[in-house]
Design an enzyme around this catalytic site. Sequence first.
Site, PDB file in Angstrom:
ATOM      1  N   PRO A   1       0.852  -1.194   0.000  1.00 56.00           N
ATOM      2  CG  PRO A   1      -0.136  -1.167   2.108  1.00 56.00           C
ATOM      3  CD  PRO A   1       0.851  -1.917   1.268  1.00 56.00           C
TER       4      PRO A   1
ATOM      5  CG  ASP B   1       4.710  -1.431   2.965  1.00 54.42           C
ATOM      6  OD1 ASP B   1       3.544  -1.229   3.348  1.00 54.42           O
ATOM      7  OD2 ASP B   1       5.190  -2.564   2.759  1.00 54.42           O
ATOM      8  CG  HIS B   2       0.202   4.034   5.031  1.00 52.98           C
ATOM      9  ND1 HIS B   2       0.600   4.247   6.334  1.00 52.98           N
ATOM     10  CD2 HIS B   2      -0.668   5.030   4.759  1.00 52.98           C
ATOM     11  CE1 HIS B   2      -0.009   5.300   6.822  1.00 52.98           C
ATOM     12  NE2 HIS B   2      -0.794   5.810   5.887  1.00 52.98           N
ATOM     13  NE  ARG B   3       2.369  -4.062   3.580  1.00 49.85           N
ATOM     14  CZ  ARG B   3       2.896  -5.118   2.960  1.00 49.85           C
ATOM     15  NH1 ARG B   3       2.247  -6.269   2.984  1.00 49.85           N
ATOM     16  NH2 ARG B   3       4.048  -5.022   2.334  1.00 49.85           N
TER      17      ARG B   3
END
Length: 563
Positions: free
Chosen positions: A359, A535-537
């Site tokens: 994401p 990476d928004h995780r």
Amino acid sequence: MSEQEIRVPDLGGADEVEVIELLVSAGDSVEAEDPILTVETDKASVELPSPGAGKIIKLTVKVGDKVKEGDVVGTIESSGESGGSDDSAGEPEAKAEEKTETESSSKGGAEPDASKPAPKKKSGGSRTEVVLVPPLDGMEDVPVIEINVSEGDTVEADDALVTVESDKASMEIPSPFSGKVVKVLVAEGDKLSEGDKLLELSVAEDGGDGDDDVEESSDQDDAPADSGQDAKSEAEADDKATPKEPAARSQSAVSEPPAPGAGVHAGPAVRKLARELGADMARIKGSGPKSRILKDDVQNYVKSQLQQAQQGSAVATGSGIPGVKLPDFSQFGDIEKEAMSRMMAVTAANMQRSWLNVPHVTQFEDADITDMEAFRKSQKAAGEKKGVKMTPLPFLLKACATALAELPQFNVSLDMERKEVIRKQYVHIGIAVDTPNGLMVPVIRDVDKKGLWELAAESAELAQKARDKKLKPAEMQGACFTITSLGGIGGTAFTPIVNAPEVAILGVSKAAMKPVWDGSGFQPRLLLPLSLSYDHRAVNGADAARFTSCLSRLLSDLRELLL
Ligand code: CAO
């Protein structure tokens, strides 16, 4: 080799029947008894078998034609290999009739002789059971759409004997015993209700297939141990008093009705083909009369599934998203086709994988590099002496290494399977290099431990190796973070794709002089556009803003790099 006419065999009493499907074409090779075409009576569909092995020369009928027994439907050039040998070439009708007799009793030609009793016969080590229709979920008069067995077939308990179909679903009626089919008592199209007689099955007393003794032999007086019926009742077993046990067992073994819409119309050969190809008939749209599924429909369905799977796997890498369909571009103008280089294919797959798995969010920031540029230019002479060109890249490398140390959540990889965050105690940074063969990303190791000149020399060397295709695999592995600089080319911002399993990448665009308000007036400052994709995780937005602010601070005042 000899030519032989293919004639319509005995149709079990039906006068004129309609050809509903041609199963072969001129030029096709067939084996003896391979189905040639399907005809449909008002009760059932019947496949007409080839009288021998050979090559079809022509078919003289088409779908919709009406034919009757003895009509010529085509010609075959006999290969003389099997049933179509020269010996039999002279008697095609006899061959066809022989086949039809078998089929008419099992597939719809002949009516079951309801007046005939269904005795339980036994002989030696076997007995004959009459299999009854089990409860049909409250349904009555459900048409038989397929007879799955023929006389003489050996079946196992739970093997499907016939398939019935209501307006809602189709279901198979399983065999309650292992044994040998003595007589099929129903035909396709017959309407069945609970308790109707389906077929006679010779069942071995020892649990075998009851192969041999099917003739009546009433002198054997051993009643089946589990039947509870005496010899008299066996002789009179012509009604619903025929063994109840099979029916009860059948009920428990009736397969669950498929989902609504699963009912399909198709002949046995088409069903067989679908089974062989693993095609779910409930998903196939029939193009025949009354939406009947034809062989072509099955083949086209399987073909389209394969094409979809191939396109999907090329681009979706297992994500299950549909592939992009390509039009025929030549309809719009001239085109040329060229095979992808391996590097392009690998890069494309990597990009696709990262884009689909990560994401992405991109954070933008301008760094004031006015002073840094002044310093860099002041080093030009020193660089010439060393034979090293100092570009903005080594400064960016150094600043990123420092930012990674300050914000270690950027120096991680995620193991989603194990639900682990892997923190790296080293700082290796990849640099994207544009080469005539495509994008390559060599890795500079231990950036945090190296000085600007060393980084300048190493990045130039690795970039050259990339362009010369001399990079070793080890020189492209192990990065924690990547810098992709388009500053030497142009642009104001972009959104780079994270080089997974890294969790962030810094895009650098072309520095430009811009007016910057200093509180009392506008000053001309050289601003470097930074685009940090992450990476928004692994990283939250606040940390991303901290990271770019940190970079901006470091690049604006190089003394910060020393702290
Ligand atoms: N702003 C303005 N000028 C810049 C700049 C920036 N951000 N970055 C570099 N420049 C200048 C350099 O100073 C140099 O100018 P001078 O010759 O006047 O000093 C000129 O641009 C060319 O620099 P360079 O590109 O040769 O060297 P570099 O160290 O900056 O970059 C490398 C090296 C390998 C990163 C670069 O050559 C390259 O291949 N970039 C493309 C990367 C890429 O394709 N990324 C996309 C990946 S995603 O598709």
